[in-house]
Design a protein around this motif. Structure first.
Motif, short mmCIF file in Angstrom:
data_model
loop_
_atom_site.label_atom_id
_atom_site.label_comp_id
_atom_site.label_asym_id
_atom_site.label_seq_id
_atom_site.Cartn_x
_atom_site.Cartn_y
_atom_site.Cartn_z
N ILE A 1 0.86 -1.18 0.00
CA ILE A 1 0.00 0.00 0.00
C ILE A 1 0.90 1.23 0.00
O ILE A 1 1.65 1.46 0.94
CB ILE A 1 -0.93 0.02 1.23
CG1 ILE A 1 -1.94 -1.11 1.14
CG2 ILE A 1 -1.65 1.36 1.32
CD1 ILE A 1 -2.86 -1.21 2.34
N TYR B 1 -1.67 1.56 -4.76
CA TYR B 1 -1.19 0.21 -4.49
C TYR B 1 -0.09 -0.17 -5.48
O TYR B 1 -0.06 0.32 -6.61
CB TYR B 1 -2.36 -0.77 -4.65
CG TYR B 1 -2.33 -1.98 -3.76
CD1 TYR B 1 -2.86 -1.93 -2.47
CD2 TYR B 1 -1.81 -3.18 -4.20
CE1 TYR B 1 -2.86 -3.05 -1.65
CE2 TYR B 1 -1.81 -4.31 -3.39
CZ TYR B 1 -2.33 -4.24 -2.12
OH TYR B 1 -2.33 -5.34 -1.31
N VAL C 1 -8.79 -0.85 -0.95
CA VAL C 1 -7.63 -1.73 -1.07
C VAL C 1 -7.90 -2.85 -2.07
O VAL C 1 -7.06 -3.17 -2.92
CB VAL C 1 -7.24 -2.30 0.31
CG1 VAL C 1 -6.15 -3.36 0.17
CG2 VAL C 1 -6.76 -1.19 1.24
#
Length: 250
Positions: free
Chosen positions: A86, A109, A144
């Motif tokens: 990340i 990411y 995410v």
């Protein structure tokens, strides 16, 4: 973990990722793919892996769930054969109305496989959540997961490249119990002013893409406003150009 601690974990203004999303330990990259890996990557996607959900006007939209992406990466590249990180986790908006919360997050990411690195961004949101900590958790997980999927799609159809229909507002149903929040409207108006765009230009773009007409920004459904913010956040220059072209009748 108590609710109080979870709220602190996703404290506004902090770009520190949640502990569950801490990057995997870095491994020394290896050069290239094996012939077996290349052969697997070139294969078309197995239709049985594809899931579907209902969208606007009864359309069916196809996608790969996040667990399938991870399982496929392990199968092709091997356990420990790929790394993820990340790069940035940022809260885009947070709004509370009548005791429920709406939250949006942006995630940058990076995925490394062998000596190949792909970076991308993802967006996640949660709406009408009675618990603030849960609202943040859902939005973070969504951002995410979206970013991870977008990184892996660069490796081809085994990771759902052919399923992506980039920049489509059609995926968002205009119906729903809630309209755009004050925080969303403020962010949209600020961005439009930055690029000398009128609100009518964005509404015309949405009408062209969705076939649904809204007289003013306040009428936009919450999910449509979230998608517009996502586009501005992920590829602002391209989105502004698209709005301008439609507004100018090109």
């Amino acid at each position: 973990m108590t609710a109080g601690k979870k709220t602190e974990l996703f404290d506004a203004g902090s770009s520190k990722p949640p502990q569950s999303a801490v990057p995997s330990p870095s491994l020394a990259p290896k050069m290239g793919f094996t012939p077996e890996q290349i052969e697997m990557l070139r294969k078309p996607i197995d239709p049985s892996r594809v899931q579907r959900r209902a969208g606007f006007r009864g359309q069916q939209f196809e996608y790969l769930p996040i667990h399938d992406i991870i399982e496929t990466a392990n199968r092709i590249f091997g356990f420990g054969g790929w790394q993820r990180e990340i790069r940035r986790l940022e809260k885009v908006y947070q709004d509370e109305t009548e005791g429920v919360y709406n939250v949006g997050y942006l995630c940058e990411y990076r995925v490394r496989v062998a000596d190949i690195v792909h970076e991308d961004v993802g967006f996640g949101s949660s709406s009408n959540q009675p618990d603030l900590a849960q609202a943040h958790e859902m939005a973070v997980k969504g951002a995410v997961s979206d970013a991870l999927k977008r990184c892996f799609r660069a490796f081809g159809d085994q990771f759902g490249l052919s399923l992506y229909k980039k920049h489509e507002f059609e995926e968002v149903s205009p119906s729903g119990p809630r309209t755009a929040t004050d925080a969303q409207l403020g962010r949209l108006r600020k961005t439009l002013r930055t690029h000398s765009l009128k609100e009518e230009a964005l509404l015309e773009y949405i009408k062209t893409k969705m076939g649904s007409e809204f007289a003013k920004l306040e009428e936009l459904p919450l999910k449509v406003a979230s998608r517009a913010i996502e586009r501005f956040t992920q590829d602002e220059a391209a989105f502004v150009k698209e709005i301008q072209e439609i507004s100018q009748g090109k």
